[in-house]
Design a protein around this motif. Structure first.
Motif, short mmCIF file in Angstrom:
data_model
loop_
_atom_site.label_atom_id
_atom_site.label_comp_id
_atom_site.label_asym_id
_atom_site.label_seq_id
_atom_site.Cartn_x
_atom_site.Cartn_y
_atom_site.Cartn_z
N UNK A 37 0.72 -1.05 -0.07
CA UNK A 37 0.02 0.25 0.05
C UNK A 37 0.91 1.29 0.01
N UNK A 38 0.61 2.16 -0.94
CA UNK A 38 1.29 3.42 -0.87
C UNK A 38 0.48 4.39 -0.48
N UNK A 40 -0.48 -0.81 -4.59
CA UNK A 40 -1.87 -0.19 -4.38
C UNK A 40 -1.53 1.37 -4.16
N UNK A 41 -2.10 2.30 -4.80
CA UNK A 41 -1.87 3.92 -4.54
C UNK A 41 -3.25 4.44 -3.72
N UNK A 42 -2.86 4.76 -2.62
CA UNK A 42 -4.01 5.16 -1.72
C UNK A 42 -4.02 6.90 -1.26
N UNK A 43 -5.08 7.41 -1.56
CA UNK A 43 -5.12 8.77 -0.99
C UNK A 43 -6.49 8.78 -0.22
N UNK A 44 -6.28 9.42 1.15
CA UNK A 44 -7.14 9.74 2.06
C UNK A 44 -7.59 11.03 2.07
N UNK A 86 -7.13 0.24 7.62
CA UNK A 86 -8.26 -0.59 7.07
C UNK A 86 -8.43 -1.04 5.79
N UNK A 87 -7.66 -0.27 4.65
CA UNK A 87 -7.55 -0.76 3.30
C UNK A 87 -6.42 -1.85 3.36
N UNK A 88 -5.32 -1.63 4.14
CA UNK A 88 -4.43 -2.72 4.16
C UNK A 88 -5.08 -3.89 4.63
N UNK A 119 2.81 -4.28 3.60
CA UNK A 119 3.44 -3.44 3.80
C UNK A 119 2.73 -2.09 3.45
N UNK A 120 2.81 -1.09 4.38
CA UNK A 120 2.53 0.15 4.03
C UNK A 120 3.63 1.10 3.90
N UNK A 121 3.59 2.12 2.81
CA UNK A 121 4.56 3.08 2.64
C UNK A 121 4.19 4.28 2.67
#
Length: 146
Positions: free
Chosen positions: A8-9, A36-40, A98-100, A107-109
């Motif tokens: 997760x990025x 996976x590209x994530x924006x909150x 949550x999405x992870x 891994x979350x980056x």
């Protein structure tokens, strides 16, 4: 130790986001991991505490549309499929966790601006992600753009 398979990025869509994506992409290539590209996006009611007596729905919808467009543009620059782009609304650290979990990421980056003292304790998204994670977290030190 098994290689990372799902990464997760977390990006804030600032110019420094490219540094975070690049580091995650390099690591992902070494491990043959899916990115996976994530924006909150924080709801406007969070930002203003609900004290403004007006309907912010239309503004929130416009902000979401702009963020989604920027997220997809970043993804295309780095060869990340649009189906692997995720725009969430809420508190960044909680939504990244949550999405992870949903994606079974290992891994979350996230980016870290290297703040110290109270700024680190009170407001750092990277710090929030690190302290609530049940998986590995990589905080990439980003250089501020001029």
């Amino acid at each position: 130790m098994q290689a990372y398979q799902q990464i997760i990025i977390g990006v804030d869509l600032s110019p420094e986001s490219t540094q975070v994506i690049e580091r995650a992409r390099q690591l992902g290539q070494l491990c043959s991991a899916k990115l996976h590209l994530v924006h909150v996006l924080e709801p406007l009611t969070f930002a203003y505490g609900g004290d403004i007596p007006m309907d912010l729905t239309e503004i929130q919808t416009q902000l979401q549309a702009q963020a989604e467009q920027q997220l997809h543009k970043l993804a295309s620059q780095y060869g990340i499929a649009q189906s692997d782009c995720h725009l969430k609304v809420g508190q960044p650290a909680a939504e990244l966790h949550h999405i992870a979990g949903e994606l079974n990421a290992d891994l979350i980056v996230v980016g870290s601006h290297g703040r110290q003292g109270l700024a680190l304790l009170l407001g750092s998204t990277a710090n929030g992600v690190l302290h609530g994670a049940n998986r590995d977290v990589l905080a990439v030190r980003v250089e501020e753009s001029d």
